[in-house]
Design a protein around this motif. Sequence first.
Motif, PDB file in Angstrom:
ATOM      1  N   HIS A 161      80.829 -35.502  35.153  1.00  0.00           N
ATOM      2  CA  HIS A 161      80.224 -34.202  35.414  1.00  0.00           C
ATOM      3  C   HIS A 161      81.277 -33.268  36.009  1.00  0.00           C
ATOM      4  N   LEU A 162      81.358 -32.052  35.475  1.00  0.00           N
ATOM      5  CA  LEU A 162      82.369 -31.085  35.923  1.00  0.00           C
ATOM      6  C   LEU A 162      81.692 -29.845  36.496  1.00  0.00           C
ATOM      7  N   GLY A 163      80.628 -30.048  37.261  1.00  0.00           N
ATOM      8  CA  GLY A 163      79.857 -28.914  37.770  1.00  0.00           C
ATOM      9  C   GLY A 163      80.522 -28.174  38.912  1.00  0.00           C
ATOM     10  N   THR A 164      81.493 -28.800  39.590  1.00  0.00           N
ATOM     11  CA  THR A 164      82.168 -28.149  40.711  1.00  0.00           C
ATOM     12  C   THR A 164      83.677 -28.246  40.531  1.00  0.00           C
ATOM     13  N   SER A 165      84.401 -27.404  41.224  1.00  0.00           N
ATOM     14  CA  SER A 165      85.861 -27.434  41.161  1.00  0.00           C
ATOM     15  C   SER A 165      86.407 -28.769  41.671  1.00  0.00           C
ATOM     16  N   ASP A 171      78.896 -28.507  31.160  1.00  0.00           N
ATOM     17  CA  ASP A 171      79.678 -28.934  32.330  1.00  0.00           C
ATOM     18  C   ASP A 171      79.833 -30.453  32.382  1.00  0.00           C
ATOM     19  N   SER A 184      75.090 -29.834  27.100  1.00  0.00           N
ATOM     20  CA  SER A 184      75.482 -29.335  28.407  1.00  0.00           C
ATOM     21  C   SER A 184      76.948 -28.923  28.394  1.00  0.00           C
ATOM     22  N   TYR A 188      86.092 -31.412  39.013  1.00  0.00           N
ATOM     23  CA  TYR A 188      87.116 -31.183  37.980  1.00  0.00           C
ATOM     24  C   TYR A 188      88.484 -31.662  38.461  1.00  0.00           C
TER      25      TYR A 188
END
Length: 212
Positions: free
Chosen positions: A182-186, A11, A9, A189
Amino acid sequence: VPPGMLVVSGDVLLVFDHLQLSFPQEGVVGVAAAAPVDMARRHGVYVSGERSRAVRAYLHKPGPDELERWHAIAADGTVQIDTGLLWFDAGSVRRLVGLTQNEHVARLCGLVPRDEARPGGIHLYADLLFPLARSTTFERYLADTSDGPATADIQAARRVIWQALRDTPLSAERLQPAFFAHLGTSLEYWRLLTDNAEAARTCAWTNQAATW
């Protein structure tokens, strides 16, 4: 690692000792790490026995009731979260390649002329991983909507996938200890960089600024 395919993955930040990980089993091997229960709603969760790697159930974005029903919550309040690492052995890869020869699957994957293609797509977790867990029934698989509506095209492809992959063994390797983010959204992050002291220690990050 033996011949096969490793899906990673893009993200996710996953920090672990690589010596923990091996892929000796046949079939498909998911990599799990302990994570707080509230993360389960946005990810997959592996349910396996304490002394067995075989996956009894794969819960895709489960709620609290489903986690309780499958006894997926450990004594420390964590679940075995899907880290986004998936290993397919050579035999599993051959089955996946064979699926692309079927017209129902090929149309959803865009492997046919554009005017014959269908909107949508094949999802790794809901369509390919979910049917491998022993607890998954054919009826539940056909009706699953965790990654989108179960349209007639999706169900036609799932009937083919079920026949091709159902007998493929699914097991889980547990990383302990490990750090999963998990870095799926700003927002995720930003919080990882600014508010997560555990991540800073694990990754040896320091507060520094540079100017020119």
